[in-house]
Scaffold this active site. Sequence first.
Site, PDB file in Angstrom:
ATOM      1  N   HIS A 293       0.851  -1.192   0.000  1.00 56.03           N
ATOM      2  CA  HIS A 293       0.000   0.000   0.000  1.00 56.03           C
ATOM      3  C   HIS A 293       0.886   1.240   0.000  1.00 56.03           C
ATOM      4  O   HIS A 293       1.984   1.234   0.551  1.00 56.03           O
ATOM      5  CB  HIS A 293      -0.949   0.008   1.200  1.00 56.03           C
ATOM      6  CG  HIS A 293      -0.280   0.126   2.540  1.00 56.03           C
ATOM      7  ND1 HIS A 293      -0.004   1.338   3.140  1.00 56.03           N
ATOM      8  CD2 HIS A 293       0.152  -0.821   3.409  1.00 56.03           C
ATOM      9  CE1 HIS A 293       0.565   1.135   4.312  1.00 56.03           C
ATOM     10  NE2 HIS A 293       0.679  -0.174   4.498  1.00 56.03           N
TER      11      HIS A 293
ATOM     12  N   HIS B 214       4.820   3.851  12.384  1.00 55.35           N
ATOM     13  CA  HIS B 214       3.753   4.716  12.893  1.00 55.35           C
ATOM     14  C   HIS B 214       4.279   5.669  13.966  1.00 55.35           C
ATOM     15  O   HIS B 214       3.493   6.189  14.771  1.00 55.35           O
ATOM     16  CB  HIS B 214       2.588   3.898  13.446  1.00 55.35           C
ATOM     17  CG  HIS B 214       1.781   3.222  12.392  1.00 55.35           C
ATOM     18  ND1 HIS B 214       0.456   2.886  12.563  1.00 55.35           N
ATOM     19  CD2 HIS B 214       2.085   2.809  11.142  1.00 55.35           C
ATOM     20  CE1 HIS B 214      -0.004   2.298  11.467  1.00 55.35           C
ATOM     21  NE2 HIS B 214       0.977   2.236  10.590  1.00 55.35           N
TER      22      HIS B 214
ATOM     23  N   ASP C 126      -0.403   4.454   0.834  1.00 57.63           N
ATOM     24  CA  ASP C 126      -0.804   5.495   1.782  1.00 57.63           C
ATOM     25  C   ASP C 126       0.018   5.341   3.058  1.00 57.63           C
ATOM     26  O   ASP C 126       0.551   4.260   3.357  1.00 57.63           O
ATOM     27  CB  ASP C 126      -2.298   5.408   2.094  1.00 57.63           C
ATOM     28  CG  ASP C 126      -2.690   4.108   2.799  1.00 57.63           C
ATOM     29  OD1 ASP C 126      -2.250   3.031   2.336  1.00 57.63           O
ATOM     30  OD2 ASP C 126      -3.425   4.166   3.798  1.00 57.63           O
TER      31      ASP C 126
ATOM     32  N   ASP D   9       1.930 -10.062   0.991  1.00 57.31           N
ATOM     33  CA  ASP D   9       1.737  -8.689   1.439  1.00 57.31           C
ATOM     34  C   ASP D   9       2.772  -8.375   2.520  1.00 57.31           C
ATOM     35  O   ASP D   9       3.577  -9.229   2.893  1.00 57.31           O
ATOM     36  CB  ASP D   9       0.311  -8.528   1.986  1.00 57.31           C
ATOM     37  CG  ASP D   9      -0.125  -7.071   2.122  1.00 57.31           C
ATOM     38  OD1 ASP D   9       0.599  -6.174   1.665  1.00 57.31           O
ATOM     39  OD2 ASP D   9      -1.212  -6.835   2.684  1.00 57.31           O
TER      40      ASP D   9
ATOM     41  N   ASP E 228       6.788   1.355   5.941  1.00 58.18           N
ATOM     42  CA  ASP E 228       5.352   1.072   5.953  1.00 58.18           C
ATOM     43  C   ASP E 228       4.622   2.040   5.033  1.00 58.18           C
ATOM     44  O   ASP E 228       4.138   3.057   5.462  1.00 58.18           O
ATOM     45  CB  ASP E 228       4.839   1.204   7.392  1.00 58.18           C
ATOM     46  CG  ASP E 228       3.406   0.762   7.563  1.00 58.18           C
ATOM     47  OD1 ASP E 228       2.856   0.135   6.644  1.00 58.18           O
ATOM     48  OD2 ASP E 228       2.832   1.049   8.623  1.00 58.18           O
TER      49      ASP E 228
ATOM     50  N   GLU F 143      -4.985   1.529   3.204  1.00 65.22           N
ATOM     51  CA  GLU F 143      -4.754   0.429   4.136  1.00 65.22           C
ATOM     52  C   GLU F 143      -4.685   0.933   5.574  1.00 65.22           C
ATOM     53  O   GLU F 143      -5.111   0.249   6.502  1.00 65.22           O
ATOM     54  CB  GLU F 143      -3.456  -0.300   3.766  1.00 65.22           C
ATOM     55  CG  GLU F 143      -3.206  -1.603   4.533  1.00 65.22           C
ATOM     56  CD  GLU F 143      -2.471  -1.415   5.852  1.00 65.22           C
ATOM     57  OE1 GLU F 143      -2.403  -2.375   6.638  1.00 65.22           O
ATOM     58  OE2 GLU F 143      -1.974  -0.285   6.115  1.00 65.22           O
ATOM     59  N   GLU F 144      -4.149   2.130   5.762  1.00 65.46           N
ATOM     60  CA  GLU F 144      -3.967   2.658   7.111  1.00 65.46           C
ATOM     61  C   GLU F 144      -5.274   3.111   7.757  1.00 65.46           C
ATOM     62  O   GLU F 144      -5.291   3.425   8.954  1.00 65.46           O
ATOM     63  CB  GLU F 144      -2.974   3.827   7.090  1.00 65.46           C
ATOM     64  CG  GLU F 144      -1.560   3.473   6.620  1.00 65.46           C
ATOM     65  CD  GLU F 144      -0.820   2.577   7.596  1.00 65.46           C
ATOM     66  OE1 GLU F 144      -1.412   2.169   8.620  1.00 65.46           O
ATOM     67  OE2 GLU F 144       0.355   2.276   7.349  1.00 65.46           O
TER      68      GLU F 144
END
Length: 443
Positions: free
Chosen positions: A78, A418, A80, A174, A114, A148-149
């Site tokens: 992903h 994150h 985003d 993934d 990420d 996805e987030e």
Amino acid sequence: MKSALAVEHLQELVSIPTVSREDAETTDWTEFSRFAGALRKLYPLCHSRLERETVLEHSLIFRWRGRSSTEPSALLAHYDVVAAPPEGWKRPPFAGELSGKGDDQLIWGRGTLDNKGSVVAILEAVESQLEAGLVPAQDIYLCFGHDEETHGTGASAIVDLLEQRGVKPVLVLDEGGAIVDDVFDQVDAPMAVVGVAEKGTAMLRLTVDQSGGHASTPPRMTASVRLAQAIMRLNSRPFPAHLTATGSDLLHTIGIHATGFTGFLLRNVSWTRPLLVPVLVRKSDELAAMLRTTQAVTMLEGGHAVNALPERVSAIINVRIAVNSSMAATITHVTRAINDKKVRITVESPGEPSPVSPTSGFAWELLRSTIEKSFPGTIVTPYIQNGATDSRHFTRISRGVYRFTPFAMAREMRDTLHARNERMLISSYLDGINFYRALIASL
């Protein structure tokens, strides 16, 4: 030099702030369009020789036709990212700056780990294999989600489309586990932990409604106090820890490579688990999370004035549900732990644990052998993925869903996911490209 160009591409794409937000109306979708435009420029062969579609305006599907379409595969990532306020960062979060030299060179920025790093590594690998004239034996789908987030609607819509077309991938790969060497101190060799399932994810809202009034004359039990007590009772009653079949496989694999009494305990986990489980729970938060449903208070809301008693207060509990449990069992545990009928529990965004993918057969053996060839001396083991990924949607159309990011991630880097100062070793990024090249050539 090809590797230098690959680094420049990652720098450029990390610099585009594709931040997805819970409220889609507050998301700057122009940055997502800019990202897609940059991909066209940087990867011309992927866009001219592969079939490209857009789903829900921003999620991307590339179909690379092979000599057959009977047993396709899908590579997921992903693009985003979560928000990255600049305060506290050593390097700007959306600059893609480099630091260090040689094997210690780093690229900094939100999304390096990420999960833009994987998006770019996949495209670099595909572009180079197209340039080399490779035609895969089977169709390969590249699926890049845009949210996805937050909600994962892009991945869900991609699966809807593939399901309508009868596409049933034998292998779906993934993000997830990585190359780690600091989780199990009983083993000297690096380990590739491959997620064969992922926990369920749900948000529980605890709400207390109560009469307000002036803060100068508070009752003994205000709404805030009642909520705080509920949180403390829940926190003091963690979910029970259990060792699943996948957890047993993980510990047995470690035991084969561990020495001494610890190795003996791990190799014989079938009957030593009563001793091992409490030890592992105390050893680290990462290991504890692998063994149980987890709960974390992530948001608190309430109050409208500094001198007024709040009439409604609430808390969000982020719950990650173990694969041997369920949403219903989770609600039962939380209700009993809180033990207060005046605290209302509502479920937001419920999600059950995923099915467990097999650790035998074509898909697993291909993934395992590719990891071992790409990262010599690495021990490959299954595990349960703690975080949610887009791959959970693909379990509708495939039994062979795995979660593995082909990057070496030391603990200090995993801790930036994150969080502030997200970064990745350039050498790890380049190794990831080589992994995808090898995997693609075998599909």
